[in-house]
Every structure is written in C-alpha cells, then in structure tokens.
Design an enzyme around this catalytic site. Structure first.
Site, PDB file in Angstrom:
ATOM      1  N   SER A 118      -6.734 113.198  27.634  1.00 28.77           N
ATOM      2  CA  SER A 118      -7.591 112.159  28.194  1.00 28.77           C
ATOM      3  C   SER A 118      -6.781 110.887  28.445  1.00 28.77           C
ATOM      4  CB  SER A 118      -8.782 111.934  27.258  1.00 28.77           C
ATOM      5  OG  SER A 118      -9.812 111.262  27.913  1.00 28.77           O
TER       6      SER A 118
ATOM      7  N   GLY B  25      -9.259 108.735  23.790  1.00 30.15           N
ATOM      8  CA  GLY B  25     -10.164 107.679  23.356  1.00 30.15           C
ATOM      9  C   GLY B  25     -10.390 106.588  24.376  1.00 30.15           C
ATOM     10  N   GLY B  26     -10.097 106.861  25.662  1.00 34.74           N
ATOM     11  CA  GLY B  26     -10.430 105.904  26.711  1.00 34.74           C
ATOM     12  C   GLY B  26      -9.648 104.614  26.658  1.00 34.74           C
TER      13      GLY B  26
END
Length: 556
Positions: free
Chosen positions: A215, A135-136
């Site tokens: 991520s 989710g960055g």
C-alpha cells in the site's frame, strides 16, 4: 491503509512463557544475542517462528536522531555511532497516530529499525528483505505486532522492518524552504543506509537487499527506484497493492494540508514560516489526534498525504521529477520487480457509504463534488471523469443500499485507490525495465481477512492487505497460522517461498506448489493468480481499466 483497530501490549521477556499475542516464545536467558556492528553493540532477544525455529530479534533500534524540537519537519539526522550498548530486547514505539488503546507505545522519537535473523550465523551471507509498512502514510508501523518474523524467518533470510514519520509530521510540504516535503521518504532512505552499513554482522548480505512494501509502502518502493537518494541501496523490489503512478496528480507541494493542519491547532496561516514555526510548538499527540478532521468526506480521500516533486531550495531532494517521466525515460534504478494487487482491494469501502444514509444521500446529491475526492481524480476535467466512471461502474444510476450498487461502488473504490495504478505500474515497468517484472493477483480467501462479514464473521473476498496475513505474523489482528496441513498454512508456504526465491535469485521460481510463473511482457501480460491452487492467467482486470486509460491516457 488501515487504522489500527486492535492493539497489543509490547512484548516483554518472560521465562519459558508463550506470548499468546504474538504466537512466539520469548525466553529470559543469560545468553541473549548480541551483535557488534560498525555503529556499536546491540543486544537483542530470542523469538520463535511458527515452525519452532529460534530467531534473534533486535527491536526498536534508533537509526536516526529523534525528530523532535528543532528537528521536527527537518530531514532525518542519521545515527552513525551508538555511545553505549543498544538495548533492543523489546518493542520500540510506533510513530504518532490516533490509537484506541492509551497504553499502546507511541512516541515522536520513533525512527526505529527492527532486525530478525536466524539463530545460527550462516556460512554465507543471507539475502535481506526490508519491509516498508502500509497505512496510507498516516497509520501503522513496522513493529512486530504488524510485521512479525513468524513466517518469513522459517526461510534463510534477514528481515528488516522500519518506522518512518507519518501524516503532517512526516509529509508536511509548503512548496518552499520552510517545508520542502517528503521527510517520511527520506527517513526510509536513512534506514536503507543503516542497513547498508550494519547488516553484515547480523548475517545479511548488503549487496542482496530486497525492498518491499504494501500500500503506502508499495508506493514507497517504486519511489526509491526513481529517487536519486536511493541509488545503490537495494537490488530487488516488491510492490504489494500500491502505485504512485496512477490518475492521481503528482504535485510540487500540499500546502492546503499544511494550512488545514495549522487551522486545526489554532496556528496562523498567513505564511509558510508562521505555519511551520507554530506547529513546531504543538504537542505531537495534538497533531496525531487531529487526523480524523483532516479528511473531506467521511474518511475520504483515503490517500491524504502523497509524494511531491520537491522544489529545489538547496536541500537534497528525494523526488526531482514526476515518477511517470522517470520510468518512461529510463531514469531509474531498475531491478527485478514483483508487482501485485488483490482481487477485491477496497471493496469494503462501499459498505461504509451505503450503510450510512447521510453518506449515501450526500454522494448522490453532490456526485460531481464528492466523486473527485473519494476516487482521487485530478481537478482537470473532474466532472467529465466522474460522470464517465459513474456510467462505467454504476450504470449511471444513483447509489442504493443493494448488492449491485455495492459491487460497482466497491470496484470503483478499489480501482481508483490502488488497482488502476498497479495496472499502470506493471504495464510501464514490463516495457521500460531491463529486468524481469512478475505480476500477481492475490485471490485466496481463507479463514481470515481484513474485512469479514458482519453477519457471518467470515471473509467474503481477498481484500486490501490480505496477502500480508500469509507473509507476516500480524498478532494485532489475527492468531498465528499453525504449521499444519491446512489450506491457510499452504498459502503461507507459497508466499514465503515466493519472497525467499525472489530475494535470493531475482526470480520467484521454482514454486513447489503451482505452475512456473512467467515474467510479464507487453505482448504476454501474464500473471500468477495466488489461490488454492495457484494458476497462471493473463490481462488482469483489463476490461475494467480500459475506461481509466481512456480518461487518463499516457504513452506506455
């Protein structure tokens, strides 16, 4: 690194009721599972996997004090003892972020952990897999609508998923004592410590913990391998599509983001103390909902908040040096390691630029300004780097809304945001770790994807996050894949087998479908291409990454 686009209501107890959002059955029974941990009694509920296995689920358990009031922007305060029985029968909140559905459960009191374990207590402790969500660093969560136990709990493991603070609330850093930074990572450390203390009564082995993440969570995994705070808390590691070692500069602070956040909420910016004091008074919803205005160009840079090397101002530091230096000099906690990327990563970002005439024209007219933002280029020699990358990926030509430009621009986005960093990480770790390093490319294109053609409604490539579809229930976006003889189902079996074998033995082999998967070495840079059927190949995308290695050389 995606925004939550569709949302589900938190699971609630319904007798013999099929939860169509989640694909699991939750029963209202007098025999709700209760686990007594060193920290206290925790009451859970029952879920069911895709193969019909009953699972104990304990959701929304606080592992740290609510990071509110004076604790906002402070390191997490671990909860060592619960004063009364913990009700963990339903979903806890996600951490503050913008969402579409106003009924979706968000709260600043979000430092929660979820534990899923088989119905029957095992005769011998099970391997534990702790998942750190993507989710960055500014969106998503560890809730079961984004990281459910539907597939992995058909194996004999204990699955743990967590929330950690996001965006400014988790990663504000001013370079001084007022906000040294990295609090979101320190949340993860406290969650790992909670697992160490409490996982045994759930059937898990505290000496057999695999940390995994995708991520932003993948960045986090490598950071725990070099952080002095995380030593001894895990025994295997799995990084899916993300690396904190890349072309991106690792910095001692991100004060410019703190200033921008303050300005968006009408706070003074004349000192760090003024910024932090004012932001502590703002409603968390106002901070969360300002996210869209934090970006520079469209939704670029995709990576806003990043790990920083903290200044020593008397606090315990999560990062004390650049992770690259830690790995090169062997200052890390090496463990067996799986590293991966997908075939097409962020290819879809090209469409968001090329289908917007204003974005296309701006990028064409101001390439030297926009390219360093969009492709995360460090400020030193950014013009030279931007020009070389334009030549390598776009043949030096202006952007046009056609398939050739889309292919080149999509690869440039994917390589700059994740793929080159993953390449760099895999090549460093196979040289400097005393343990085996396994590398895979997720290439499978099934019936679902995080990017589907707006024309056909079907997947067109293996995108960023797509391997998660076959590891977790993701009912926020996709129906549960039934346990049948379909190709999609066989990939679920393959991916969960990889995780189970690796968590148990530190080696993903043997695989019931596919070849023996060799560890990567500097001389034989082999990897598993996850497709149908899986194959072993070598030198993943190295022709593309050569230009990056020339622009940003390091000693491997």
């Amino acid at each position: 690194m995606f925004r939550i686009l569709a949302l589900v209501v938190a699971l609630t107890c319904a007798c013999a009721h099929k939860d169509h959002h989640h694909g699991t059955t939750e029963a209202c029974e007098a025999s709700e599972p209760v686990t007594v941990t060193p920290s206290g009694r925790i009451r859970g509920s029952w879920l069911q996997t895709r193969r019909g296995r009953r699972v104990q689920a304990y959701r929304g358990v606080r592992y740290a004090a609510p990071p509110t009031g004076e604790l906002r922007f402070q390191p997490p305060k671990p909860i060592l003892q619960y004063q009364s029985e913990v009700d963990a029968r339903t979903e806890g909140p996600a951490c503050p972020q913008p969402v579409i559905d106003p009924d979706y459960f968000l709260d600043e009191d979000c430092l929660r952990i979820n534990i899923y374990t088989p119905e029957k207590k095992p005769s011998k402790p099970l391997p534990v897999v702790m998942y750190i969500h993507s989710g960055g660093f500014y969106s998503a969560s560890g809730r079961s609508d984004l990281a459910g136990p539907d597939y992995l709990l058909d194996k004999d493991i204990v699955l743990v998923t967590i929330n950690y603070r996001l965006a400014s609330l988790g990663f504000l850093s001013t370079g001084d004592k007022y906000a040294p930074g990295n609090n979101g990572f320190k949340d993860q450390v406290v969650a790992l410590e909670w697992v160490r203390r409490n996982i045994a009564p759930f059937g898990g082995d505290p000496d057999l913990v695999t940390i995994s993440g995708c991520s932003a969570g993948s960045f986090s995994v490598l950071l725990h391998m070099v952080s002095p705070m995380s030593k001894g808390l895990f025994h295997r590691a799995m990084s899916i599509s993300g690396s904190p070692i890349s072309q991106v500069a690792v910095r001692p602070h991100q004060k410019e983001l703190a200033i921008k956040q303050a300005q968006l909420l009408n706070c003074p910016v004349d000192s760090s103390e003024a910024i932090v004091s004012c932001l502590k008074t703002k409603p968390w919803r106002d901070i969360a909902n300002s996210l869209d205005k934090m970006f520079t160009f469209g939704y670029d840079p995709i990576l806003l908040w990043a790990p920083i090397v903290e200044p020593d101002v008397g606090q315990e530091r999560f990062l004390v040096e650049n992770p690259l230096e830690s790995v090169q000099n062997g200052r890390m906690h090496p463990v067996p390691y799986i590293i991966s990327q997908t075939t097409r990563e962020f290819f879809w970002k090209a469409f968001s630029i090329l289908k917007n005439e204003n974005y296309t024209n701006t990028m064409n007219a101001e390439w030297e300004r926009i390219a360093p933002v969009s492709f995360l280029l460090p400020p030193e020699r950014s013009k030279e780097a931007a020009d070389r990358l334009k030549q390598a990926y776009l043949d030096g030509k202006p952007l046009r809304n056609d398939s050739v430009t889309a292919d080149g621009l999509g690869k440039l986005y994917g390589d700059s945001v994740t793929a080159f960093g993953v390449h760099r990480l895999a090549n460093l770790m196979c040289r400097h770790s005393p343990h085996k390093v396994f590398y895979y490319e997720f290439a499978y294109v099934g019936n679902r994807s995080h990017y589907q053609s707006p024309v056909t409604g079907k997947p067109v490539g293996a995108a960023h996050h797509d391997d998660l579809i076959y590891l977790f229930g993701l009912p926020v976006s996709f129906p549960i894949i039934p346990a049948d003889d379909s190709r999609d189902s066989s990939i679920v079996d393959l991916m969960t087998e990889i995780v189970y074998n690796f968590a148990k033995k530190g080696d993903p082999n043997p695989l019931s479908m596919g070849p023996s998967w060799p560890a990567m070495t500097p001389q034989h840079r082999q990897f598993l291409r996850v497709s149908s059927p899986p194959t072993v190949q070598q030198n993943m995308f190295e022709d593309r990454f050569r230009v990056w290695d020339e622009i940003y050389p390091i000693k491997y």
